[in-house]
Every structure is written in structure tokens, then in C-alpha cells.
Design a protein around this motif. Structure first.
Motif, PDB file in Angstrom:
ATOM      1  N   ILE A 140       1.144   4.422  -6.756  1.00 56.83           N
ATOM      2  CA  ILE A 140       0.054   3.555  -6.315  1.00 56.83           C
ATOM      3  C   ILE A 140      -1.258   4.196  -6.762  1.00 56.83           C
ATOM      4  CG2 ILE A 140      -1.057   2.448  -4.349  1.00 56.83           C
ATOM      5  CD1 ILE A 140       1.880   2.927  -3.041  1.00 56.83           C
ATOM      6  N   PHE A 141      -1.951   3.480  -7.637  1.00 59.42           N
ATOM      7  CA  PHE A 141      -3.218   3.937  -8.205  1.00 59.42           C
ATOM      8  C   PHE A 141      -4.359   3.109  -7.628  1.00 59.42           C
ATOM      9  CE2 PHE A 141      -0.136   5.042 -11.475  1.00 59.42           C
ATOM     10  CZ  PHE A 141      -0.581   6.267 -11.951  1.00 59.42           C
ATOM     11  N   PRO A 142      -5.597   3.625  -7.756  1.00 65.54           N
ATOM     12  CA  PRO A 142      -6.726   2.726  -7.515  1.00 65.54           C
ATOM     13  C   PRO A 142      -6.583   1.579  -8.516  1.00 65.54           C
ATOM     14  CG  PRO A 142      -7.492   4.960  -8.065  1.00 65.54           C
ATOM     15  CD  PRO A 142      -6.010   4.945  -8.206  1.00 65.54           C
ATOM     16  N   LEU A 143      -7.158   0.437  -8.240  1.00 58.68           N
ATOM     17  CA  LEU A 143      -7.021  -0.717  -9.126  1.00 58.68           C
ATOM     18  C   LEU A 143      -7.414  -0.338 -10.552  1.00 58.68           C
ATOM     19  CD1 LEU A 143      -6.309  -3.729  -9.257  1.00 58.68           C
ATOM     20  CD2 LEU A 143      -8.740  -4.208  -8.916  1.00 58.68           C
ATOM     21  N   LEU A 144      -6.482  -0.553 -11.489  1.00 59.57           N
ATOM     22  CA  LEU A 144      -6.703  -0.230 -12.902  1.00 59.57           C
ATOM     23  C   LEU A 144      -6.723  -1.509 -13.726  1.00 59.57           C
ATOM     24  CD1 LEU A 144      -4.277   2.803 -13.351  1.00 59.57           C
ATOM     25  CD2 LEU A 144      -6.766   2.882 -13.236  1.00 59.57           C
ATOM     26  N   LYS A 193      -0.861   7.609  -4.059  1.00 58.77           N
ATOM     27  CA  LYS A 193       0.397   7.886  -3.340  1.00 58.77           C
ATOM     28  C   LYS A 193       1.560   7.589  -4.266  1.00 58.77           C
ATOM     29  CE  LYS A 193      -1.011   7.418   1.398  1.00 58.77           C
ATOM     30  NZ  LYS A 193      -0.723   6.871   2.696  1.00 58.77           N
ATOM     31  N   THR A 194       2.652   8.280  -4.012  1.00 62.20           N
ATOM     32  CA  THR A 194       3.903   8.047  -4.728  1.00 62.20           C
ATOM     33  C   THR A 194       4.998   7.951  -3.683  1.00 62.20           C
ATOM     34  OG1 THR A 194       3.109   9.319  -6.621  1.00 62.20           O
ATOM     35  CG2 THR A 194       5.475   8.969  -6.461  1.00 62.20           C
ATOM     36  N   VAL A 195       5.841   6.943  -3.825  1.00 67.96           N
ATOM     37  CA  VAL A 195       6.931   6.733  -2.883  1.00 67.96           C
ATOM     38  C   VAL A 195       8.171   6.342  -3.680  1.00 67.96           C
ATOM     39  CG1 VAL A 195       6.351   4.297  -2.484  1.00 67.96           C
ATOM     40  CG2 VAL A 195       7.568   5.564  -0.716  1.00 67.96           C
ATOM     41  N   LYS A 196       9.337   6.648  -3.143  1.00 67.43           N
ATOM     42  CA  LYS A 196      10.585   6.319  -3.831  1.00 67.43           C
ATOM     43  C   LYS A 196      11.271   5.170  -3.107  1.00 67.43           C
ATOM     44  CE  LYS A 196      13.652   8.991  -6.512  1.00 67.43           C
ATOM     45  NZ  LYS A 196      14.157  10.315  -6.782  1.00 67.43           N
ATOM     46  N   SER A 197      11.737   4.189  -3.869  1.00 64.40           N
ATOM     47  CA  SER A 197      12.487   3.093  -3.250  1.00 64.40           C
ATOM     48  C   SER A 197      13.882   3.607  -2.875  1.00 64.40           C
ATOM     49  CB  SER A 197      12.587   1.897  -4.205  1.00 64.40           C
ATOM     50  OG  SER A 197      13.243   2.253  -5.401  1.00 64.40           O
ATOM     51  N   ASP A 198      14.474   2.983  -1.864  1.00 68.49           N
ATOM     52  CA  ASP A 198      15.804   3.403  -1.425  1.00 68.49           C
ATOM     53  C   ASP A 198      16.881   2.706  -2.256  1.00 68.49           C
ATOM     54  OD1 ASP A 198      16.113   0.804  -0.399  1.00 68.49           O
ATOM     55  OD2 ASP A 198      15.813   1.416   1.680  1.00 68.49           O
ATOM     56  N   ASN A 232      18.539   0.199  -1.715  1.00 68.97           N
ATOM     57  CA  ASN A 232      18.383  -1.258  -1.678  1.00 68.97           C
ATOM     58  C   ASN A 232      17.105  -1.705  -2.378  1.00 68.97           C
ATOM     59  OD1 ASN A 232      20.772  -1.726  -0.086  1.00 68.97           O
ATOM     60  ND2 ASN A 232      19.642  -0.882   1.636  1.00 68.97           N
ATOM     61  N   GLY A 233      16.433  -0.765  -3.032  1.00 64.16           N
ATOM     62  CA  GLY A 233      15.210  -1.061  -3.762  1.00 64.16           C
ATOM     63  C   GLY A 233      13.970  -1.147  -2.895  1.00 64.16           C
ATOM     64  N   ARG A 234      14.109  -0.914  -1.597  1.00 66.73           N
ATOM     65  CA  ARG A 234      12.980  -1.098  -0.674  1.00 66.73           C
ATOM     66  C   ARG A 234      12.096   0.142  -0.575  1.00 66.73           C
ATOM     67  NH1 ARG A 234      16.954  -2.868   3.473  1.00 66.73           N
ATOM     68  NH2 ARG A 234      17.655  -4.888   2.730  1.00 66.73           N
ATOM     69  N   PHE A 235      10.813  -0.125  -0.414  1.00 65.60           N
ATOM     70  CA  PHE A 235       9.846   0.944  -0.187  1.00 65.60           C
ATOM     71  C   PHE A 235       8.745   0.416   0.726  1.00 65.60           C
ATOM     72  CE2 PHE A 235       8.087  -1.411  -3.691  1.00 65.60           C
ATOM     73  CZ  PHE A 235       6.717  -1.402  -3.469  1.00 65.60           C
ATOM     74  N   CYS A 236       8.065   1.316   1.377  1.00 68.21           N
ATOM     75  CA  CYS A 236       6.964   0.952   2.269  1.00 68.21           C
ATOM     76  C   CYS A 236       6.035   2.158   2.370  1.00 68.21           C
ATOM     77  CB  CYS A 236       7.526   0.597   3.645  1.00 68.21           C
ATOM     78  SG  CYS A 236       6.706  -0.779   4.421  1.00 68.21           S
ATOM     79  N   VAL A 237       4.734   1.908   2.263  1.00 71.73           N
ATOM     80  CA  VAL A 237       3.770   3.002   2.314  1.00 71.73           C
ATOM     81  C   VAL A 237       2.498   2.521   3.002  1.00 71.73           C
ATOM     82  CG1 VAL A 237       2.892   2.508  -0.002  1.00 71.73           C
ATOM     83  CG2 VAL A 237       2.621   4.783   0.946  1.00 71.73           C
ATOM     84  N   ARG A 238       1.962   3.359   3.868  1.00 67.86           N
ATOM     85  CA  ARG A 238       0.686   3.049   4.530  1.00 67.86           C
ATOM     86  C   ARG A 238      -0.442   3.273   3.536  1.00 67.86           C
ATOM     87  NH1 ARG A 238       2.885   5.848   9.592  1.00 67.86           N
ATOM     88  NH2 ARG A 238       3.375   4.036  10.855  1.00 67.86           N
ATOM     89  N   MET A 239      -1.388   2.347   3.533  1.00 70.42           N
ATOM     90  CA  MET A 239      -2.542   2.457   2.651  1.00 70.42           C
ATOM     91  C   MET A 239      -3.778   1.950   3.367  1.00 70.42           C
ATOM     92  SD  MET A 239      -1.416   3.736  -0.215  1.00 70.42           S
ATOM     93  CE  MET A 239      -2.851   3.546  -1.239  1.00 70.42           C
ATOM     94  N   PRO A 240      -4.943   2.546   3.068  1.00 67.52           N
ATOM     95  CA  PRO A 240      -6.178   2.003   3.629  1.00 67.52           C
ATOM     96  C   PRO A 240      -6.521   0.666   2.977  1.00 67.52           C
ATOM     97  CG  PRO A 240      -6.638   3.940   2.273  1.00 67.52           C
ATOM     98  CD  PRO A 240      -5.159   3.769   2.306  1.00 67.52           C
ATOM     99  N   VAL A 241      -7.414  -0.073   3.593  1.00 68.25           N
ATOM    100  CA  VAL A 241      -7.876  -1.336   3.034  1.00 68.25           C
ATOM    101  C   VAL A 241      -8.403  -1.072   1.623  1.00 68.25           C
ATOM    102  CG1 VAL A 241      -9.617  -3.147   3.261  1.00 68.25           C
ATOM    103  CG2 VAL A 241      -8.408  -2.327   5.289  1.00 68.25           C
ATOM    104  N   GLY A 242      -8.007  -1.927   0.681  1.00 71.78           N
ATOM    105  CA  GLY A 242      -8.485  -1.759  -0.691  1.00 71.78           C
ATOM    106  C   GLY A 242      -7.626  -2.503  -1.680  1.00 71.78           C
ATOM    107  N   LYS A 243      -7.946  -2.305  -2.963  1.00 71.80           N
ATOM    108  CA  LYS A 243      -7.204  -2.937  -4.061  1.00 71.80           C
ATOM    109  C   LYS A 243      -6.554  -1.835  -4.887  1.00 71.80           C
ATOM    110  CE  LYS A 243     -10.035  -7.041  -4.214  1.00 71.80           C
ATOM    111  NZ  LYS A 243     -10.787  -7.983  -5.030  1.00 71.80           N
ATOM    112  N   TYR A 244      -5.298  -2.060  -5.228  1.00 69.62           N
ATOM    113  CA  TYR A 244      -4.493  -1.030  -5.872  1.00 69.62           C
ATOM    114  C   TYR A 244      -3.706  -1.591  -7.046  1.00 69.62           C
ATOM    115  CZ  TYR A 244      -5.554   1.146  -1.431  1.00 69.62           C
ATOM    116  OH  TYR A 244      -6.223   1.644  -0.349  1.00 69.62           O
ATOM    117  N   THR A 245      -3.226  -0.667  -7.883  1.00 67.73           N
ATOM    118  CA  THR A 245      -2.316  -0.979  -8.979  1.00 67.73           C
ATOM    119  C   THR A 245      -0.991  -0.299  -8.686  1.00 67.73           C
ATOM    120  OG1 THR A 245      -3.970  -1.320 -10.707  1.00 67.73           O
ATOM    121  CG2 THR A 245      -1.839  -0.460 -11.411  1.00 67.73           C
ATOM    122  N   LEU A 246       0.111  -1.038  -8.852  1.00 61.03           N
ATOM    123  CA  LEU A 246       1.448  -0.474  -8.685  1.00 61.03           C
ATOM    124  C   LEU A 246       2.108  -0.310 -10.044  1.00 61.03           C
ATOM    125  CD1 LEU A 246       1.114  -1.204  -5.679  1.00 61.03           C
ATOM    126  CD2 LEU A 246       3.446  -2.028  -5.721  1.00 61.03           C
TER     127      LEU A 246
END
Length: 156
Positions: free
Chosen positions: A66-70, A93-98, A100-114
Motif C-alpha cells: 500500500i503506497f501513497p496514491l501514485l 504498509k505491506t500485508v500478506k493475503s491468506d 483464501n486470498g483475503r487481507f485486511c489492513v488498518r489505514m488512516p483516512v486518505g487515498k492510496y495505491t495498491l
């Protein structure tokens, strides 16, 4: 009086477990990004025949960055849709999907690039009308839900 005590004892024994369940649900991400990573391979062309022969992709374990919006002007494109360089921008942030392909990460309000990390490099196959790469907005007390499709090995 005895009836009231029994009533309240029964009432509390029934209502407390549901309150405990609600508390455990609240531990999930209330503000951030949650989603599923799926990989599509092979022939994904529309065809005549049963829809069951086509697939929406298989859930996969991948590192999600998860990057700042690029914007596409801020990265160097590689071959086959891969991103060769994000020019020194670090993921927030970097997170790994399980499995089942699922992932979840807390983020502050904002715009991001995945993006996802693939053996050949970083990959994202979505952009908006301003050429922002896989944009995701996080709003206050909201969970943004996304599906990350890895489709570099598919034919459409």
C-alpha cells in the motif's frame, strides 16, 4: 421479588454472549482496506457454453503493498504491465493475503495505491481517469473493499 431476580439473571445470561460477540466483531478493521487477491490465468475470452466453464480466478497468497496514491507519471513501466520502479517511494504498509486470498489492513483516512509483488516485479492492472494506479480511498470509520485481480497470465 424472587421472580425479578430470576428474570434479570436469565436476561443477562442471554444478552451478555451477544455483547461479547459484538465486541469481537469490533476488533476487525473498521477503517482501512480489506479485500481478496485472485489470479486469472489462461483463456478468459467470452465463449458460448456454460458459465461454469469460466472462472473468476483462484484465490492466492500474495504480498499486497500500500503506497501513497501514485500516478502513472510517477512510476517506470516495465514489460507486460509490471512496474519496473516506483522511483524510491516506500510502501506505507505491506500485508500478506491468506490462503483464501483475503487481507485486511488498518489505514488512516486518505487515498492510496495498491500493488502486489509478483516474481517479475510489482503489479497493478487498474487505473482511474486521471491515471492514478489502483486507487483506493479510505474514509473515516469505513472499510474499503477491493478485489485485486492478477491477470498478466490471462488472455482476454
Amino acid at each position: 421479588m424472587h421472580k425479578y431476580i430470576i428474570f434479570w439473571a436469565v436476561f443477562l445470561s442471554v444478552s451478555l454472549p451477544s455483547n461479547a460477540q459484538q465486541a469481537s466483531r469490533q476488533k476487525t478493521v473498521r477503517q482501512g482496506i480489506c479485500g481478496t487477491v485472485v489470479e486469472k490465468k489462461g483463456n478468459m475470452m467470452p465463449s458460448v457454453g456454460p458459465a461454469s466453464a469460466r472462472t473468476n480466478g483462484a484465490a492466492v497468497i500474495r504480498e499486497v503493498l500500500i503506497f501513497p496514491l501514485l500516478n502513472s507519471s510517477q512510476v517506470d513501466a516495465g514489460e507486460n504491465g509490471f512496474i519496473a520502479s516506483v522511483r524510491g517511494v516506500k510502501p506505507l504498509k505491506t500485508v500478506k493475503s491468506d490462503k483464501n486470498g483475503r487481507f485486511c489492513v488498518r489505514m488512516p483516512v486518505g487515498k492510496y495505491t495498491l500493488m502486489v509483488r509478483e516474481p517479475k516485479g510489482l503489479y497493478a492492472n487498474l487505473s482511474d481517469s486521471q491515471n492514478n494506479i489502483f486507487p483506493v480511498s479510505v474514509q473515516k470509520n469505513r472499510q474499503s473493499t477491493v478485489t485485486v485481480e492478477i491477470s498478466h497470465s490471462a488472455v482476454f
